[in-house]
Design an enzyme around this catalytic site. Structure first.
Site, PDB file in Angstrom:
ATOM      1  N   ARG A  58       0.673  -0.880   0.179  1.00 11.92           N
ATOM      2  CA  ARG A  58      -0.276  -0.039   0.018  1.00 11.92           C
ATOM      3  C   ARG A  58       0.729   1.142   0.037  1.00 11.92           C
ATOM      4  O   ARG A  58       0.393   2.545  -0.455  1.00 11.92           O
ATOM      5  CB  ARG A  58      -0.612   0.121   1.503  1.00 11.92           C
ATOM      6  CG  ARG A  58      -1.652   1.209   1.318  1.00 11.92           C
ATOM      7  CD  ARG A  58      -2.752   1.421   2.218  1.00 11.92           C
ATOM      8  NE  ARG A  58      -2.947   1.130   3.688  1.00 11.92           N
ATOM      9  CZ  ARG A  58      -1.847   1.029   4.840  1.00 11.92           C
ATOM     10  NH1 ARG A  58      -1.810   2.272   4.489  1.00 11.92           N
ATOM     11  NH2 ARG A  58      -1.942   0.401   5.153  1.00 11.92           N
ATOM     12  N   TYR A 111     -16.000  15.446 -14.818  1.00 15.70           N
ATOM     13  CA  TYR A 111     -16.605  14.228 -15.220  1.00 15.70           C
ATOM     14  C   TYR A 111     -17.648  13.834 -14.149  1.00 15.70           C
ATOM     15  O   TYR A 111     -17.264  14.982 -12.544  1.00 15.70           O
ATOM     16  CB  TYR A 111     -15.789  13.502 -14.788  1.00 15.70           C
ATOM     17  CG  TYR A 111     -15.696  11.841 -14.989  1.00 15.70           C
ATOM     18  CD1 TYR A 111     -15.871  10.825 -16.009  1.00 15.70           C
ATOM     19  CD2 TYR A 111     -15.735  11.739 -13.411  1.00 15.70           C
ATOM     20  CE1 TYR A 111     -16.383   9.856 -16.174  1.00 15.70           C
ATOM     21  CE2 TYR A 111     -15.907   9.471 -13.830  1.00 15.70           C
ATOM     22  CZ  TYR A 111     -16.063   9.188 -14.936  1.00 15.70           C
ATOM     23  OH  TYR A 111     -16.537   8.070 -15.043  1.00 15.70           O
ATOM     24  N   LYS A 208      -8.733   5.063 -19.313  1.00 16.54           N
ATOM     25  CA  LYS A 208      -9.059   5.539 -20.679  1.00 16.54           C
ATOM     26  C   LYS A 208      -7.234   5.463 -21.210  1.00 16.54           C
ATOM     27  O   LYS A 208      -7.087   4.563 -22.675  1.00 16.54           O
ATOM     28  CB  LYS A 208      -9.415   6.722 -20.710  1.00 16.54           C
ATOM     29  CG  LYS A 208     -10.534   6.845 -20.057  1.00 16.54           C
ATOM     30  CD  LYS A 208     -11.413   6.625 -20.018  1.00 16.54           C
ATOM     31  CE  LYS A 208     -11.847   6.389 -18.591  1.00 16.54           C
ATOM     32  NZ  LYS A 208     -12.425   7.277 -17.915  1.00 16.54           N
TER      33      LYS A 208
HETATM   34  C1  LIG Z   1     -12.848   8.400 -16.414  1.00 16.99           C
HETATM   35  C2  LIG Z   1     -13.119   9.232 -16.428  1.00 16.99           C
HETATM   36  C3  LIG Z   1     -12.392   9.652 -14.608  1.00 16.99           C
HETATM   37  C4  LIG Z   1     -12.916   8.398 -13.868  1.00 16.99           C
HETATM   38  O1  LIG Z   1     -11.908   7.592 -14.008  1.00 16.99           O
HETATM   39  P1  LIG Z   1     -12.156   5.804 -13.579  1.00 16.99           P
HETATM   40  O2  LIG Z   1     -10.493   5.054 -13.937  1.00 16.99           O
HETATM   41  O3  LIG Z   1     -13.399   5.468 -14.022  1.00 16.99           O
HETATM   42  O4  LIG Z   1     -12.453   5.812 -12.073  1.00 16.99           O
HETATM   43  C5  LIG Z   1     -11.765  10.478 -14.200  1.00 16.99           C
HETATM   44  N1  LIG Z   1     -12.454  11.748 -15.295  1.00 16.99           N
HETATM   45  C6  LIG Z   1     -12.615  11.969 -16.649  1.00 16.99           C
HETATM   46  C7  LIG Z   1     -12.640  12.943 -17.537  1.00 16.99           C
HETATM   47  C8  LIG Z   1     -12.621  10.471 -16.918  1.00 16.99           C
HETATM   48  O5  LIG Z   1     -13.086   9.971 -18.538  1.00 16.99           O
END
Ligand SMILES: *Cc1c(COP(=O)(O)O)cnc(C)c1O
Length: 393
Positions: A58, A111, A208
């Site tokens: 951690r 978001y 992403k």
């Molecule tokens: C997907 C996303 C998040 C959150 O991320 P997770 O990995 O789903 O927790 C935050 N900001 C943006 C712009 C995103 O596209």
């Protein structure tokens, strides 16, 4: 190897690497929760920070550390922190940089959960938040109060694809002593480096473009200086939002091809955006690479490419949206972005279906709005798929 002076693509492959005992070509997975000390002095030195090393996963782990160092180099930051998800990165930032009675100014089209958690949980702990159109610099200045501590930006923001001038916004924020955080998920460090433009923290959903293969969820923070980094690291360790070593290995593997993937997806995005702009059933298209994009010049200045997210509005409203969704064959009906598969989403009937029409319109979620996230399939196939589905409307 010292990778500091290498080009971006070389950094994608080699930055953060360490040599192991066997000359492993890729970063090995240290799938362990804890690390044995050689003796009592070694344990004492590790805990006191007199010696570098690992104690407990951690707190730190070699595989995770390799990823953190790679991301820090890509963002030109001091150091990075990898987390379990993008939202773990978001909540760690809020928890670390805000206290009871503090105020945060955010991009209004941020978001959804990044806004939701402020309005629910952080409001409960006495943290105030304002959501403004940060593409207008005067709105930022107006929203700053004596108790404001953080300016939280997302650029480009969804679904309007409104950009924020990171350099100018950071100057305003710093004049008032705020810390500037930029959610850089939509661009990745390949297309935009917020720390170079004046921000203090770059935030990512690794889910992403960075991992890029739609097979893990992850998040990261990169801080520009040591003081902010230490606050963030301590909060992550206390809150327990750490990444797992296997997850880190997957991201290290995925990120190596990021520039190739983004180059291809961008090239296709441009062709798809032009195709859509000329389609009689499409009202408008928003894509930073189009000359018609309202902030085209800022996009050219601030970003190294227009990205792979397109928003467009269908003329037939809600029904046209659902018809398109029910007829595409190649594009997957799914949320998220930045993977190798092309994804399509109709916010009014999907992500924002739970909202009233008024609330949706207030967030610029019009009935015919479609979000298109380009993958790396042949662009001819992507366009042919859209073409046959649009013909059904
Ligand atoms: C997907 C996303 C998040 C959150 O991320 P997770 O990995 O789903 O927790 C935050 N900001 C943006 C712009 C995103 O596209």
């Amino acid at each position: 190897m010292d990778t500091k002076n290498l080009g971006f693509d070389s950094k994608l492959i080699h930055a953060g690497d360490f040599e192991d005992a066997f000359g492993s070509a890729v970063t090995p997975i240290y799938q362990t929760s804890t690390f044995a000390f050689r003796d009592s002095k070694h344990g004492a030195d590790l805990f006191a920070g007199r010696e570098k090393g690992f104690i407990y996963t951690r707190i730190g782990n070699p595989t995770i550390d390799a990823l953190e160092n790679k991301l820090a180099e890509l963002e030109n930051g001091y150091r990075g922190i990898a987390l379990a998800s993008g939202m773990a990165a978001v909540t760690t930032v809020y928890m670390a940089l805000l206290a009871q009675g503090d105020h945060i100014v955010c991009t209004s089209a941020v978001y959804g959960p990044s806004r939701g958690v402020l309005e629910s949980h952080f409001a409960k702990f006495g943290v105030e938040s304002s959501f403004v159109d940060t593409s207008k610099l005067e709105e930022i200045e107006k929203a700053i109060k004596s108790n404001t501590k953080v300016l939280y930006l997302e650029t480009p923001a969804n679904p309007t694809i409104a950009l924020v001038d990171i350099k100018k916004a950071s100057e305003i924020a710093h004049k008032h002593g705020l810390i500037v955080v930029v959610d850089n998920t939509f661009c990745s460090p390949y297309l935009q480096r917020p720390l170079d433009l004046g921000a203090d923290v770059a935030l990512h959903s690794l889910t992403k473009f960075i991992n890029g293969h739609a097979d893990i969820v992850g998040g990261a923070l990169v801080a520009k200086d040591e003081e902010v980094y230490n606050k963030l690291r301590k909060t992550m360790v206390y809150m327990g939002g750490n990444m797992d070593p296997h997850q880190a290995y997957m991201v290290i593997r995925g990120v190596k091809t990021m520039s190739l993937r983004i180059d291809r997806a961008q090239e296709s995005s441009m062709k798809v955006a032009e195709y859509l702009e000329n389609h009689p059933k499409v009202e408008w298209v928003k894509y930073p690479g189009l000359k018609s994009f309202p902030q085209y010049e800022l996009a050219q200045e601030q970003m190294d490419g227009p990205g792979a997210m397109i928003s467009f509005e269908l003329k037939g409203g809600y029904e046209a949206g659902t018809t398109l969704m029910d007829n595409v064959k190649l594009a997957l009906l799914a949320v998220s972005l930045g993977g190798v598969e092309t994804l399509i989403q109709h916010p009014a009937s999907m992500t924002h279906a739970g909202l009233s029409k008024e609330a949706r319109l207030e967030a610029d979620i019009t009935d015919g709005l479609v979000r298109f996230a380009l993958g790396i399939e042949n662009v001819e196939d992507i366009i042919a798929d859209l073409d046959q589905a649009l013909a059904k409307i």
